[in-house]
Design a protein around this motif. Sequence first.
Motif, PDB file in Angstrom:
ATOM      1  N   VAL A 263      -9.567  -1.196   2.834  1.00  0.00           N
ATOM      2  CA  VAL A 263     -10.255   0.064   3.467  1.00  0.00           C
ATOM      3  C   VAL A 263     -10.321   1.398   2.265  1.00  0.00           C
ATOM      4  CG1 VAL A 263      -8.494   0.829   4.857  1.00  0.00           C
ATOM      5  CG2 VAL A 263     -10.617   1.729   5.543  1.00  0.00           C
ATOM      6  N   LEU A 264     -11.110   2.288   2.431  1.00  0.00           N
ATOM      7  CA  LEU A 264     -11.019   3.520   1.638  1.00  0.00           C
ATOM      8  C   LEU A 264     -10.975   4.688   2.801  1.00  0.00           C
ATOM      9  CD1 LEU A 264     -13.818   2.893  -1.100  1.00  0.00           C
ATOM     10  CD2 LEU A 264     -11.435   2.376  -1.501  1.00  0.00           C
ATOM     11  N   LEU A 265      -9.826   5.333   2.470  1.00  0.00           N
ATOM     12  CA  LEU A 265      -9.832   6.231   3.607  1.00  0.00           C
ATOM     13  C   LEU A 265     -10.279   7.924   2.944  1.00  0.00           C
ATOM     14  CD1 LEU A 265      -6.427   5.407   5.371  1.00  0.00           C
ATOM     15  CD2 LEU A 265      -8.732   5.253   5.907  1.00  0.00           C
ATOM     16  N   GLY A 266     -10.331   7.716   1.566  1.00  0.00           N
ATOM     17  CA  GLY A 266     -11.147   9.119   1.051  1.00  0.00           C
ATOM     18  C   GLY A 266     -10.243  10.311   0.840  1.00  0.00           C
TER      19      GLY A 266
ATOM     20  N   LEU B  43      -6.804   0.994   0.052  1.00  0.00           N
ATOM     21  CA  LEU B  43      -6.879   0.581  -1.235  1.00  0.00           C
ATOM     22  C   LEU B  43      -6.876   1.763  -2.362  1.00  0.00           C
ATOM     23  CD1 LEU B  43      -7.584  -1.645  -3.468  1.00  0.00           C
ATOM     24  CD2 LEU B  43      -9.962  -1.142  -3.191  1.00  0.00           C
ATOM     25  N   ASP B  44      -7.193   3.156  -1.656  1.00  0.00           N
ATOM     26  CA  ASP B  44      -7.208   4.290  -2.545  1.00  0.00           C
ATOM     27  C   ASP B  44      -5.906   4.845  -2.295  1.00  0.00           C
ATOM     28  OD1 ASP B  44      -8.188   4.627   0.173  1.00  0.00           O
ATOM     29  OD2 ASP B  44      -9.667   6.491  -0.382  1.00  0.00           O
ATOM     30  N   GLY B  45      -4.921   4.270  -1.595  1.00  0.00           N
ATOM     31  CA  GLY B  45      -3.680   5.019  -1.750  1.00  0.00           C
ATOM     32  C   GLY B  45      -2.840   5.904  -0.669  1.00  0.00           C
TER      33      GLY B  45
ATOM     34  N   PHE C 296       3.384   7.881  -1.888  1.00  0.00           N
ATOM     35  CA  PHE C 296       4.544   8.553  -2.486  1.00  0.00           C
ATOM     36  C   PHE C 296       4.137  10.094  -2.999  1.00  0.00           C
ATOM     37  CE2 PHE C 296       5.476   3.856  -3.166  1.00  0.00           C
ATOM     38  CZ  PHE C 296       6.821   4.102  -2.812  1.00  0.00           C
TER      39      PHE C 296
ATOM     40  N   LEU D  19      -1.563  -3.733   1.337  1.00  0.00           N
ATOM     41  CA  LEU D  19      -2.481  -3.190   1.136  1.00  0.00           C
ATOM     42  C   LEU D  19      -3.891  -3.640   1.747  1.00  0.00           C
ATOM     43  CD1 LEU D  19      -3.581  -1.557  -1.438  1.00  0.00           C
ATOM     44  CD2 LEU D  19      -4.158  -3.556  -2.471  1.00  0.00           C
TER      45      LEU D  19
END
Lengths: 199, 199
Positions: free
Chosen positions: A158-161, A12-14, A167, A155
Amino acid sequence: MGKVYTAATVSLDGFIAGPDESGFDRLFRWYGNGDVEVPSANPDVQFRLTKENAGVFVPMIENTGALVVGRRLFDLTGGWGGRHPMDRHVVVLTHSVPEGWPEKGENFTFVGDGIESAVATAREIAGGRDVGVNGGTIASQCLEARLLDEIWVALAPVLLGAGRPYFDELRSAPLDLEGPLTVLDAKDVTHLRYRVRYP
Amino acid sequence: MGKVYTAATVSLDGFIAGPDESGFDRLFRWYGNGDVEVPSANPDVQFRLTKENAGVFVPMIENTGALVVGRRLFDLTGGWGGRHPMDRHVVVLTHSVPEGWPEKGENFTFVGDGIESAVATAREIAGGRDVGVNGGTIASQCLEARLLDEIWVALAPVLLGAGRPYFDELRSAPLDLEGPLTVLDAKDVTHLRYRVRYP
């Protein structure tokens, strides 16, 4: 003529990978949380998908005629042991053919003269089917060259930080997208598909 | 007791602002692409939403009793001219009370002793309603302190290439989320809502 698309599972944080290539267990839960066995050409890679996730994944594979990957992804996977899990021809964009190849995998072609050439080679191999482009750096190059038609995002909740963004080094941003053309909320993942709108 | 949530409009590549605070025209198309006028307490901020987007936005505002924001967002907006567009009490987490405040805005409280205290103050003001936390840095702090219940993402169909990520400096990652609890694909935006699962 088929589409040129890139597909990735993204936090979720890309991020498509956490710090030091971590987080894959969390990102790819949807590869193993169901009862539908999807054949993989590579015995090291197993897919057990839910029915819904298989309904996205299987047609994507079936409609794909060839893949374009960067040298980094090729090295990271060890060239998938000579056979890509999707059992498709792989065009590797690289400045130098790695030692022992293409003998180690007959469905591999090494292209050294740029992304346009790599995509054209893959298109030829794919016939009328789609060309899949991975990972993020090569997808960005494809975007810069206006070769990418669609972006598919799986998507993950999870947030991986930190880590590797989908990209990176995208010089032609900002870039508008059309869509999502489809949205499917499935187990441990939300599938979103966008079309690129070049200015 | 109400929830503590953070909400942001995010590009598909994970940014809440492009380079040098750019990209807001693209991110916030959904604030102005409809016929439903949503009242704003601040005359400089206008909302004209589609019916679907208003169906997400209006209940969010109505259920929110107070906001917690960081000093950066406060400064960036000039303290919203003394009145937040959502017309809610704003708790600002800052080491020093800015000059002229709180006289410039009666619905502003400045808290200097940490995120726990700021959220507790906002909870008290909110009564039983929700507390909204913005922007990304303060939301990250809230996550670290295990105070954040939900993350609401309005996913905009645009690649910004670089800029300010939603969650920065997130030391407690990786962090699993539950959901999306809701998915709504509306005009120029896809609304996703997740619950945080603390380990």
